[in-house]
Design a protein around this motif. Structure first.
Motif, PDB file in Angstrom:
ATOM      1  N   PRO A 157      13.971   2.537 -48.777  1.00 56.75           N
ATOM      2  CA  PRO A 157      14.348   3.119 -49.695  1.00 56.75           C
ATOM      3  C   PRO A 157      14.989   4.152 -50.762  1.00 56.75           C
ATOM      4  O   PRO A 157      16.407   2.630 -50.411  1.00 56.75           O
ATOM      5  N   ARG A 158      15.248   3.991 -51.373  1.00 58.84           N
ATOM      6  CA  ARG A 158      16.428   4.361 -52.609  1.00 58.84           C
ATOM      7  C   ARG A 158      17.620   4.744 -51.751  1.00 58.84           C
ATOM      8  O   ARG A 158      18.661   4.604 -52.421  1.00 58.84           O
ATOM      9  N   SER A 159      17.515   6.338 -50.768  1.00 60.03           N
ATOM     10  CA  SER A 159      18.927   6.458 -50.040  1.00 60.03           C
ATOM     11  C   SER A 159      19.356   5.211 -48.930  1.00 60.03           C
ATOM     12  O   SER A 159      20.092   5.423 -49.179  1.00 60.03           O
ATOM     13  N   ALA A 160      18.724   4.070 -49.056  1.00 59.08           N
ATOM     14  CA  ALA A 160      19.752   3.012 -47.599  1.00 59.08           C
ATOM     15  C   ALA A 160      20.133   2.707 -48.943  1.00 59.08           C
ATOM     16  O   ALA A 160      20.768   1.396 -48.023  1.00 59.08           O
ATOM     17  N   VAL A 161      19.849   2.201 -50.332  1.00 57.10           N
ATOM     18  CA  VAL A 161      21.535   1.468 -50.740  1.00 57.10           C
ATOM     19  C   VAL A 161      22.745   2.226 -51.050  1.00 57.10           C
ATOM     20  O   VAL A 161      22.579   3.560 -51.449  1.00 57.10           O
ATOM     21  N   LEU A 162      23.451   1.502 -50.476  1.00 59.42           N
ATOM     22  CA  LEU A 162      24.501   1.884 -50.554  1.00 59.42           C
ATOM     23  C   LEU A 162      25.425   1.219 -52.003  1.00 59.42           C
ATOM     24  O   LEU A 162      25.368  -0.392 -51.835  1.00 59.42           O
ATOM     25  N   TRP A 163      25.657   2.158 -53.537  1.00 55.55           N
ATOM     26  CA  TRP A 163      26.231   1.710 -54.258  1.00 55.55           C
ATOM     27  C   TRP A 163      28.159   1.572 -54.044  1.00 55.55           C
ATOM     28  O   TRP A 163      28.501   2.456 -54.046  1.00 55.55           O
ATOM     29  N   THR A 164      28.386   0.257 -53.947  1.00 55.95           N
ATOM     30  CA  THR A 164      30.106   0.254 -54.182  1.00 55.95           C
ATOM     31  C   THR A 164      30.532   0.434 -55.118  1.00 55.95           C
ATOM     32  O   THR A 164      31.739  -0.197 -55.252  1.00 55.95           O
ATOM     33  N   GLY A 165      29.340   0.181 -55.994  1.00 57.94           N
ATOM     34  CA  GLY A 165      30.401   0.257 -58.077  1.00 57.94           C
ATOM     35  C   GLY A 165      30.500  -1.451 -58.798  1.00 57.94           C
ATOM     36  O   GLY A 165      30.336  -0.814 -59.235  1.00 57.94           O
ATOM     37  N   ARG A 173      28.417  -3.991 -56.810  1.00 61.44           N
ATOM     38  CA  ARG A 173      26.843  -4.405 -55.593  1.00 61.44           C
ATOM     39  C   ARG A 173      26.580  -3.120 -55.274  1.00 61.44           C
ATOM     40  O   ARG A 173      27.074  -2.323 -54.971  1.00 61.44           O
ATOM     41  N   SER A 174      25.163  -3.803 -54.905  1.00 60.51           N
ATOM     42  CA  SER A 174      24.455  -2.842 -53.924  1.00 60.51           C
ATOM     43  C   SER A 174      24.028  -3.736 -52.328  1.00 60.51           C
ATOM     44  O   SER A 174      24.515  -4.792 -52.731  1.00 60.51           O
ATOM     45  N   ILE A 175      24.976  -3.185 -51.468  1.00 55.04           N
ATOM     46  CA  ILE A 175      24.429  -3.398 -50.598  1.00 55.04           C
ATOM     47  C   ILE A 175      23.207  -2.635 -49.210  1.00 55.04           C
ATOM     48  O   ILE A 175      22.985  -1.464 -50.017  1.00 55.04           O
ATOM     49  N   VAL A 176      22.673  -3.041 -48.554  1.00 54.19           N
ATOM     50  CA  VAL A 176      21.419  -2.258 -47.257  1.00 54.19           C
ATOM     51  C   VAL A 176      22.592  -2.765 -45.706  1.00 54.19           C
ATOM     52  O   VAL A 176      22.751  -3.742 -45.835  1.00 54.19           O
TER      53      VAL A 176
END
Length: 172
Positions: A143-151, A153-156
């Motif tokens: 889900p898009r809401s599970a992805v954390l955008w750190t600037g 990189r993107s992490i889950v």
């Protein structure tokens, strides 16, 4: 809408009665009575609401981020709180193009036959639509809401199976 027999009877006798049998123009079940005994009514007044419950609509709330997966013709499997242990299936016939600005959901209407009369107006239903997301075997879908955008990189965080306590692993 008096019947022909009622009109002929009034014409022949020249008398009206205080009580008149009212016949519905459609078949169904009376869901609402709009008049009470002794009330004065005008021509064209609505006396009762009649609904044909042999075919019903089931209306669901769908979150805006799920709307891209819901299409007209999809099958919905749903449960009714008042009828535990029984699954029902309906077909999506309409997806509201307008999202409610407060709840952030759109209405999804599904239709189905209700020949046994189990489904009643205003019952609560919880539904699931299984969609075929076209991905190849090497794709990962989250889900898009599970992805954390750190600037940079993107992490889950992925829950690890078999752990005694919940353990999560960071993945880029």
């Amino acid at each position: 809408k008096l019947s022909d027999d009622q009109i002929i009877n009034i014409e022949e006798t020249g008398k009206t009665t205080d009580n008149i049998e009212v016949k519905a123009t459609t078949s169904g079940i009376i869901t609402s009575r709009m008049v009470n005994t002794g009330e004065f009514i005008n021509q064209g007044s609505v006396l009762f609401q009649v609904a044909d419950l042999s075919h019903v609509w089931v209306v669901f709330d769908a979150y805006e981020n799920d709307l891209s997966y819901i299409k007209k013709g999809d099958k919905v499997t749903f449960l009714i709180q008042a009828i535990p242990g029984r699954d029902f299936t309906a077909t999506v016939s309409f997806v509201d193009p307008v999202i409610d600005r407060v709840t952030r959901v759109a209405k999804v209407r599904a239709e189905m036959a209700n020949t046994d009369g189990l489904l009643k107006p205003e019952m609560f239903a919880t539904g699931i639509i299984k969609t075929g997301i076209s991905v190849n075997s090497s794709s990962v879908v989250v889900p898009r809401s599970a992805v954390l955008w750190t600037g940079r990189r993107s992490i889950v965080y992925v829950k690890q199976p078999g752990a005694e306590n919940p353990v999560f692993q960071l993945r880029e």
